[in-house]
Design a protein around this motif. Structure first.
Motif, PDB file in Angstrom:
ATOM      1  N   LYS A 106       0.837  -1.202   0.000  1.00  0.00           N
ATOM      2  CA  LYS A 106       0.000   0.000   0.000  1.00  0.00           C
ATOM      3  C   LYS A 106       0.875   1.256   0.000  1.00  0.00           C
ATOM      4  O   LYS A 106       0.599   2.211  -0.742  1.00  0.00           O
ATOM      5  CB  LYS A 106      -0.908  -0.030   1.230  1.00  0.00           C
ATOM      6  N   LEU A 107       1.927   1.255   0.814  1.00  0.00           N
ATOM      7  CA  LEU A 107       2.835   2.396   0.863  1.00  0.00           C
ATOM      8  C   LEU A 107       3.552   2.587  -0.464  1.00  0.00           C
ATOM      9  O   LEU A 107       3.667   3.715  -0.968  1.00  0.00           O
ATOM     10  CB  LEU A 107       3.849   2.209   1.994  1.00  0.00           C
ATOM     11  N   ALA A 108       4.051   1.496  -1.057  1.00  0.00           N
ATOM     12  CA  ALA A 108       4.738   1.600  -2.351  1.00  0.00           C
ATOM     13  C   ALA A 108       3.790   2.134  -3.423  1.00  0.00           C
ATOM     14  O   ALA A 108       4.181   2.972  -4.254  1.00  0.00           O
ATOM     15  CB  ALA A 108       5.302   0.243  -2.756  1.00  0.00           C
ATOM     16  N   TRP A 109       2.546   1.684  -3.407  1.00  0.00           N
ATOM     17  CA  TRP A 109       1.562   2.153  -4.388  1.00  0.00           C
ATOM     18  C   TRP A 109       1.270   3.639  -4.203  1.00  0.00           C
ATOM     19  O   TRP A 109       1.171   4.386  -5.179  1.00  0.00           O
ATOM     20  CB  TRP A 109       0.287   1.330  -4.285  1.00  0.00           C
ATOM     21  N   GLN A 110       1.142   4.073  -2.953  1.00  0.00           N
ATOM     22  CA  GLN A 110       0.894   5.496  -2.689  1.00  0.00           C
ATOM     23  C   GLN A 110       2.070   6.346  -3.145  1.00  0.00           C
ATOM     24  O   GLN A 110       1.870   7.410  -3.732  1.00  0.00           O
ATOM     25  CB  GLN A 110       0.634   5.727  -1.203  1.00  0.00           C
ATOM     26  N   GLU A 111       3.276   5.882  -2.896  1.00  0.00           N
ATOM     27  CA  GLU A 111       4.457   6.630  -3.340  1.00  0.00           C
ATOM     28  C   GLU A 111       4.518   6.698  -4.863  1.00  0.00           C
ATOM     29  O   GLU A 111       4.937   7.706  -5.424  1.00  0.00           O
ATOM     30  CB  GLU A 111       5.739   5.999  -2.784  1.00  0.00           C
ATOM     31  N   TYR A 112       4.083   5.624  -5.519  1.00  0.00           N
ATOM     32  CA  TYR A 112       4.024   5.625  -6.981  1.00  0.00           C
ATOM     33  C   TYR A 112       2.997   6.648  -7.472  1.00  0.00           C
ATOM     34  O   TYR A 112       3.262   7.422  -8.386  1.00  0.00           O
ATOM     35  CB  TYR A 112       3.684   4.228  -7.490  1.00  0.00           C
ATOM     36  N   GLN A 113       1.813   6.647  -6.855  1.00  0.00           N
ATOM     37  CA  GLN A 113       0.761   7.572  -7.258  1.00  0.00           C
ATOM     38  C   GLN A 113       1.140   9.024  -6.990  1.00  0.00           C
ATOM     39  O   GLN A 113       0.842   9.905  -7.791  1.00  0.00           O
ATOM     40  CB  GLN A 113      -0.538   7.249  -6.514  1.00  0.00           C
ATOM     41  N   TRP A 114       1.790   9.277  -5.873  1.00  0.00           N
ATOM     42  CA  TRP A 114       2.165  10.647  -5.499  1.00  0.00           C
ATOM     43  C   TRP A 114       3.420  11.122  -6.217  1.00  0.00           C
ATOM     44  O   TRP A 114       3.784  12.284  -6.123  1.00  0.00           O
ATOM     45  CB  TRP A 114       2.388  10.752  -3.999  1.00  0.00           C
ATOM     46  N   GLU A 115       4.090  10.198  -6.894  1.00  0.00           N
ATOM     47  CA  GLU A 115       5.320  10.501  -7.608  1.00  0.00           C
ATOM     48  C   GLU A 115       6.369  11.123  -6.688  1.00  0.00           C
ATOM     49  O   GLU A 115       7.088  12.056  -7.063  1.00  0.00           O
ATOM     50  CB  GLU A 115       5.040  11.398  -8.818  1.00  0.00           C
ATOM     51  N   SER A 116       6.471  10.571  -5.468  1.00  0.00           N
ATOM     52  CA  SER A 116       7.458  11.052  -4.508  1.00  0.00           C
ATOM     53  C   SER A 116       8.860  10.697  -4.974  1.00  0.00           C
ATOM     54  O   SER A 116       9.088   9.635  -5.544  1.00  0.00           O
ATOM     55  CB  SER A 116       7.217  10.415  -3.139  1.00  0.00           C
ATOM     56  N   LEU A 117       9.781  11.597  -4.688  1.00  0.00           N
ATOM     57  CA  LEU A 117      11.171  11.390  -5.074  1.00  0.00           C
ATOM     58  C   LEU A 117      12.035  11.230  -3.832  1.00  0.00           C
ATOM     59  O   LEU A 117      11.748  11.810  -2.781  1.00  0.00           O
ATOM     60  CB  LEU A 117      11.674  12.573  -5.908  1.00  0.00           C
ATOM     61  N   SER A 118      13.099  10.458  -3.958  1.00  0.00           N
ATOM     62  CA  SER A 118      14.008  10.247  -2.826  1.00  0.00           C
ATOM     63  C   SER A 118      14.742  11.558  -2.532  1.00  0.00           C
ATOM     64  O   SER A 118      15.022  12.338  -3.439  1.00  0.00           O
ATOM     65  CB  SER A 118      14.993   9.129  -3.138  1.00  0.00           C
ATOM     66  N   PRO A 119      15.064  11.783  -1.263  1.00  0.00           N
ATOM     67  CA  PRO A 119      15.672  13.062  -0.901  1.00  0.00           C
ATOM     68  C   PRO A 119      17.091  13.256  -1.451  1.00  0.00           C
ATOM     69  O   PRO A 119      17.474  14.371  -1.778  1.00  0.00           O
ATOM     70  CB  PRO A 119      15.694  13.041   0.627  1.00  0.00           C
ATOM     71  N   GLY A 120      17.860  12.178  -1.577  1.00  0.00           N
ATOM     72  CA  GLY A 120      19.252  12.328  -1.991  1.00  0.00           C
ATOM     73  C   GLY A 120      19.434  12.484  -3.484  1.00  0.00           C
ATOM     74  O   GLY A 120      20.048  13.427  -3.965  1.00  0.00           O
ATOM     75  N   LEU A 121      18.894  11.544  -4.241  1.00  0.00           N
ATOM     76  CA  LEU A 121      19.142  11.507  -5.688  1.00  0.00           C
ATOM     77  C   LEU A 121      17.944  11.917  -6.531  1.00  0.00           C
ATOM     78  O   LEU A 121      18.062  12.073  -7.737  1.00  0.00           O
ATOM     79  CB  LEU A 121      19.578  10.097  -6.100  1.00  0.00           C
TER      80      LEU A 121
END
Length: 159
Positions: A106-121
């Motif tokens: 569920k978390l991975a799917w939400q991050e995919y939908q929100w198009e969140s980016l990692s803080p470092g790269l």
């Protein structure tokens, strides 16, 4: 059962993770020594690969019956009660791993939908998170295999 049960995909994934961590860490040390600077991606990738290595290793440990457990009660119980205890242990493990798989997915799917980016790269965050439900599901499968083997008496109950 002859020898150790196999968990080949997890073993390969764990070995590959360890090799890549070693190579990028070595490259970072050499670069820092020669130039005084370092690669920006090494910490983010190393932490991610260490998590993958941990989950892959835990899955292999399940398949090989190497996770710690107090076997005193299990050894003391007669056959029918021992089987009930093994099933109860499996149910507890399946509950935890099932929740990790569900909420990790569920978390991975939400991050995919929100198009969140990692803080470092600035890479898509779901690239890192998708491994949680995948490897938790692998652990569910390995726990089921281990439980079947334990119920048949194929695995040593002293582990």
């Amino acid at each position: 059962m002859k020898g150790f049960p196999d968990a080949r995909p997890e073993r390969w994934l764990g070995a590959l993770s360890l090799i890549v961590i070693s190579l990028i860490s070595l490259g970072n040390v050499i670069t820092r020594y020669l130039t005084g600077g370092s690669f920006s991606f090494t910490e983010e990738f190393s932490v991610f690969l260490l998590v993958v290595l941990t989950f892959a290793g835990a899955s292999v440990g399940l398949r090989r019956n190497r996770h710690i457990r107090i076997g005193f009660l299990e050894r003391a119980l007669p056959g029918r009660w021992r089987s009930g205890l093994i099933l109860f242990q499996a149910l507890c493990g399946l509950t935890v791993l099932g929740l990790m798989t569900w909420y990790g997915g569920k978390l991975a799917w939400q991050e995919y939908q929100w198009e969140s980016l990692s803080p470092g790269l600035g890479l898509p965050q779901w690239w890192y998170l998708v491994w949680l439900p995948v490897l938790s599901a692998a652990m569910v499968w390995r726990l089921v295999q281990q439980t079947c083997d334990r119920l048949k008496g194929d695995l040593n109950n002293d582990a």
